[in-house]
Design a protein around this motif. Sequence first.
Motif, PDB file in Angstrom:
ATOM      1  N   MET A   1       0.827  -1.210   0.000  1.00 60.32           N
ATOM      2  CA  MET A   1       0.000   0.000   0.000  1.00 60.32           C
ATOM      3  C   MET A   1       0.864   1.264   0.000  1.00 60.32           C
ATOM      4  O   MET A   1       0.400   2.315  -0.419  1.00 60.32           O
ATOM      5  CB  MET A   1      -0.931   0.019   1.224  1.00 60.32           C
ATOM      6  CG  MET A   1      -2.051  -0.986   1.144  1.00 60.32           C
ATOM      7  SD  MET A   1      -3.342  -0.526  -0.049  1.00 60.32           S
ATOM      8  CE  MET A   1      -4.557  -1.779   0.259  1.00 60.32           C
ATOM      9  N   GLU A   2       2.097   1.141   0.477  1.00 57.74           N
ATOM     10  CA  GLU A   2       2.955   2.326   0.567  1.00 57.74           C
ATOM     11  C   GLU A   2       3.200   2.936  -0.813  1.00 57.74           C
ATOM     12  O   GLU A   2       3.150   4.152  -0.988  1.00 57.74           O
ATOM     13  CB  GLU A   2       4.273   1.942   1.227  1.00 57.74           C
ATOM     14  CG  GLU A   2       4.929   3.130   1.910  1.00 57.74           C
ATOM     15  CD  GLU A   2       6.330   2.793   2.354  1.00 57.74           C
ATOM     16  OE1 GLU A   2       6.463   1.778   3.059  1.00 57.74           O
ATOM     17  OE2 GLU A   2       7.249   3.532   1.962  1.00 57.74           O
ATOM     18  N   THR A   5       0.091   4.888  -1.883  1.00 56.11           N
ATOM     19  CA  THR A   5      -0.089   6.191  -1.255  1.00 56.11           C
ATOM     20  C   THR A   5       0.931   7.200  -1.798  1.00 56.11           C
ATOM     21  O   THR A   5       0.589   8.344  -2.049  1.00 56.11           O
ATOM     22  CB  THR A   5      -0.003   6.089   0.286  1.00 56.11           C
ATOM     23  OG1 THR A   5       1.241   5.502   0.622  1.00 56.11           O
ATOM     24  CG2 THR A   5      -1.117   5.273   0.868  1.00 56.11           C
ATOM     25  N   SER A   6       2.162   6.741  -2.033  1.00 49.78           N
ATOM     26  CA  SER A   6       3.166   7.692  -2.550  1.00 49.78           C
ATOM     27  C   SER A   6       2.885   8.056  -4.015  1.00 49.78           C
ATOM     28  O   SER A   6       3.205   9.154  -4.449  1.00 49.78           O
ATOM     29  CB  SER A   6       4.587   7.179  -2.362  1.00 49.78           C
ATOM     30  OG  SER A   6       4.721   5.946  -3.010  1.00 49.78           O
ATOM     31  N   SER A  32      -5.377  12.437   2.397  1.00 54.60           N
ATOM     32  CA  SER A  32      -4.416  11.890   3.371  1.00 54.60           C
ATOM     33  C   SER A  32      -3.131  11.411   2.674  1.00 54.60           C
ATOM     34  O   SER A  32      -2.080  11.359   3.287  1.00 54.60           O
ATOM     35  CB  SER A  32      -5.039  10.773   4.207  1.00 54.60           C
ATOM     36  OG  SER A  32      -5.064   9.579   3.465  1.00 54.60           O
ATOM     37  N   PHE A  33      -3.227  11.078   1.382  1.00 48.65           N
ATOM     38  CA  PHE A  33      -2.024  10.660   0.628  1.00 48.65           C
ATOM     39  C   PHE A  33      -1.271  11.881   0.086  1.00 48.65           C
ATOM     40  O   PHE A  33      -0.230  11.741  -0.537  1.00 48.65           O
ATOM     41  CB  PHE A  33      -2.385   9.788  -0.587  1.00 48.65           C
ATOM     42  CG  PHE A  33      -3.162   8.541  -0.285  1.00 48.65           C
ATOM     43  CD1 PHE A  33      -3.201   7.990   0.992  1.00 48.65           C
ATOM     44  CD2 PHE A  33      -3.865   7.888  -1.295  1.00 48.65           C
ATOM     45  CE1 PHE A  33      -3.931   6.838   1.251  1.00 48.65           C
ATOM     46  CE2 PHE A  33      -4.590   6.738  -1.032  1.00 48.65           C
ATOM     47  CZ  PHE A  33      -4.626   6.215   0.240  1.00 48.65           C
ATOM     48  N   SER A 236     -10.075   1.276  -2.250  1.00 43.76           N
ATOM     49  CA  SER A 236      -8.679   0.872  -2.483  1.00 43.76           C
ATOM     50  C   SER A 236      -8.570   0.254  -3.883  1.00 43.76           C
ATOM     51  O   SER A 236      -7.585   0.484  -4.581  1.00 43.76           O
ATOM     52  CB  SER A 236      -8.172  -0.086  -1.403  1.00 43.76           C
ATOM     53  OG  SER A 236      -8.690  -1.378  -1.603  1.00 43.76           O
ATOM     54  N   LYS A 347      -6.076   5.484   7.881  1.00 47.19           N
ATOM     55  CA  LYS A 347      -4.675   5.159   8.212  1.00 47.19           C
ATOM     56  C   LYS A 347      -4.569   3.669   8.572  1.00 47.19           C
ATOM     57  O   LYS A 347      -3.681   2.963   8.096  1.00 47.19           O
ATOM     58  CB  LYS A 347      -4.236   6.028   9.406  1.00 47.19           C
ATOM     59  CG  LYS A 347      -2.763   6.222   9.456  1.00 47.19           C
ATOM     60  CD  LYS A 347      -2.386   7.339  10.427  1.00 47.19           C
ATOM     61  CE  LYS A 347      -0.927   7.199  10.760  1.00 47.19           C
ATOM     62  NZ  LYS A 347      -0.654   6.448  11.970  1.00 47.19           N
ATOM     63  N   GLN A 348      -5.497   3.218   9.393  1.00 47.65           N
ATOM     64  CA  GLN A 348      -5.497   1.807   9.798  1.00 47.65           C
ATOM     65  C   GLN A 348      -5.612   0.908   8.560  1.00 47.65           C
ATOM     66  O   GLN A 348      -4.895  -0.086   8.418  1.00 47.65           O
ATOM     67  CB  GLN A 348      -6.695   1.567  10.732  1.00 47.65           C
ATOM     68  CG  GLN A 348      -6.724   0.200  11.365  1.00 47.65           C
ATOM     69  CD  GLN A 348      -8.096  -0.166  11.942  1.00 47.65           C
ATOM     70  OE1 GLN A 348      -8.456  -1.316  11.948  1.00 47.65           O
ATOM     71  NE2 GLN A 348      -8.852   0.795  12.436  1.00 47.65           N
ATOM     72  N   PHE A 350      -4.959   1.625   5.222  1.00 44.53           N
ATOM     73  CA  PHE A 350      -3.909   1.702   4.196  1.00 44.53           C
ATOM     74  C   PHE A 350      -2.491   1.530   4.734  1.00 44.53           C
ATOM     75  O   PHE A 350      -1.596   1.172   3.984  1.00 44.53           O
ATOM     76  CB  PHE A 350      -3.998   3.034   3.430  1.00 44.53           C
ATOM     77  CG  PHE A 350      -5.141   3.079   2.453  1.00 44.53           C
ATOM     78  CD1 PHE A 350      -5.040   2.472   1.205  1.00 44.53           C
ATOM     79  CD2 PHE A 350      -6.338   3.714   2.781  1.00 44.53           C
ATOM     80  CE1 PHE A 350      -6.086   2.495   0.303  1.00 44.53           C
ATOM     81  CE2 PHE A 350      -7.401   3.749   1.889  1.00 44.53           C
ATOM     82  CZ  PHE A 350      -7.267   3.135   0.644  1.00 44.53           C
ATOM     83  N   TYR A 351      -2.282   1.817   6.017  1.00 44.17           N
ATOM     84  CA  TYR A 351      -0.903   1.807   6.510  1.00 44.17           C
ATOM     85  C   TYR A 351      -0.598   0.673   7.497  1.00 44.17           C
ATOM     86  O   TYR A 351       0.543   0.313   7.650  1.00 44.17           O
ATOM     87  CB  TYR A 351      -0.534   3.154   7.151  1.00 44.17           C
ATOM     88  CG  TYR A 351      -0.565   4.334   6.192  1.00 44.17           C
ATOM     89  CD1 TYR A 351       0.553   4.676   5.428  1.00 44.17           C
ATOM     90  CD2 TYR A 351      -1.720   5.105   6.044  1.00 44.17           C
ATOM     91  CE1 TYR A 351       0.527   5.756   4.551  1.00 44.17           C
ATOM     92  CE2 TYR A 351      -1.747   6.184   5.166  1.00 44.17           C
ATOM     93  CZ  TYR A 351      -0.620   6.497   4.425  1.00 44.17           C
ATOM     94  OH  TYR A 351      -0.666   7.567   3.563  1.00 44.17           O
ATOM     95  N   ASP A 352      -1.618   0.141   8.204  1.00 46.09           N
ATOM     96  CA  ASP A 352      -1.307  -0.863   9.256  1.00 46.09           C
ATOM     97  C   ASP A 352      -1.057  -2.243   8.649  1.00 46.09           C
ATOM     98  O   ASP A 352      -1.601  -2.597   7.649  1.00 46.09           O
ATOM     99  CB  ASP A 352      -2.449  -0.951  10.265  1.00 46.09           C
ATOM    100  CG  ASP A 352      -2.425   0.251  11.208  1.00 46.09           C
ATOM    101  OD1 ASP A 352      -1.516   1.110  11.046  1.00 46.09           O
ATOM    102  OD2 ASP A 352      -3.310   0.339  12.074  1.00 46.09           O
TER     103      ASP A 352
END
Length: 352
Positions: A1-2, A5-6, A32-33, A236, A347-348, A350-352
């Motif tokens: 997912m990183e 988002t980038s 948020s991205f 997503s 955040k949970q 896409f990032y956790d």
Amino acid sequence: MEKLTSFYKNRKVFVTGHTGFKGSWLVSALLSFGAKVYGYSIIDHNKKNYQTFCDYKKVKNFYGNILDDKKLYLAINKSKPDMIFHLAAQPLVSESFIKPKLTINTNVNGTLNIIECVRKIKKIKSLVIITSDKCYKNNEIRRGYKETDRLGGDDPYSASKAAAEIIFNAYLKSKLINLKNLGVATARAGNVIGGGDWSKNRIIPDCAKSILKNKKLVVRNPNSTRPWQHVLEPISGYLILGKKLRNKPKLYSSSYNFGPSASQTLSVKKVVDIFFQELGIRKKMLRSKSKFKESKLLKLNSNKSNKKLLWKNTWGMRKSIQETAKWYKQYIFSKKKLREFTLSQIKQYFYD
Ligand SMILES: NC(=O)c1ccc[n+]([C@@H]2O[C@H](COP(=O)([O-])OP(=O)(O)OC[C@H]3O[C@@H](n4cnc5c(N)ncnc54)[C@H](O)[C@@H]3O)[C@@H](O)[C@H]2O)c1
């Protein structure tokens, strides 16, 4: 997912239907991205989403009808986005019985207008058109529908989404879209749940409203099973699809299903139970007969998205319902922190 988002950081993204339920979540995720977000929707004063949990101050907002092709073109041309997500629609089956012409006009000609815009504005590199699982001819079969299955629709909403799909396919197959520079796809998802949905005749909003208004909960078709999914799951999928289309338009321009895994279906009654359990509230459920014809079973087969896009559901069905219930709990008891809470769920996810 990183990587995802980038990819969106500083990217110019245009979203139609950005003030709606799915649109607010998509815009919140994009913000948020670090994306630069532009939105186009009709002004709808009844929409509670507007400014409750999505930071629209950070968005360049355009207000107009998707059927106003000149206004739409000017808004997109002014924004010069890299990518577009088309969500503006009349999205309710029940409403489509009351307003069949408006539904068909908005969903079919709105899609046509957006396709025509992207053909004219060369800067745009990808377009994701959001349709629905209801675009399939529903034979109430047990297996999930595949992208190659027959399209259809026995109500105005379903027919409008099938028609939008057929038009998209005609533009693609007739090479009216130059796939050298532009990737275009349709995305089909089922009933989604999540915070911020206040639509009429949808079970989760009805549960939340029954608490807020201290009223009894009336449930149509409690035994119907639906492929329940948190709104962030298809979001997503749309974001992954947009990225792939942007990078390899020829390879990815097609139609994709984004449904929950086939083993996951729950009855309406079970969803209601889990929702109230999470809120710690006991509520009686009144059964009522639906005024409208509703299909009983509708499953999607998402193998193509799983394999080709490497998309998968991250949250199970129970967790999706629990996270949704937590959002409404936050809304009911601490409205001020809603934006932070929504971002914490993004955040949970896409990032956790
Ligand atoms: N929510 C679901 O469970 C679900 C399931 C499958 C597909 N979809 C599809 O996802 C998309 C978004 O649905 P949603 O649930 O967020 O709906 P919503 O009603 O919450 O939002 C619809 C958005 O479209 C805008 N809009 C409506 N008519 C318009 C018009 N004529 N011109 C410009 N803007 C207009 C509204 O202002 C709003 O921003 C729709 O295409 C819908 O068909 C939704």
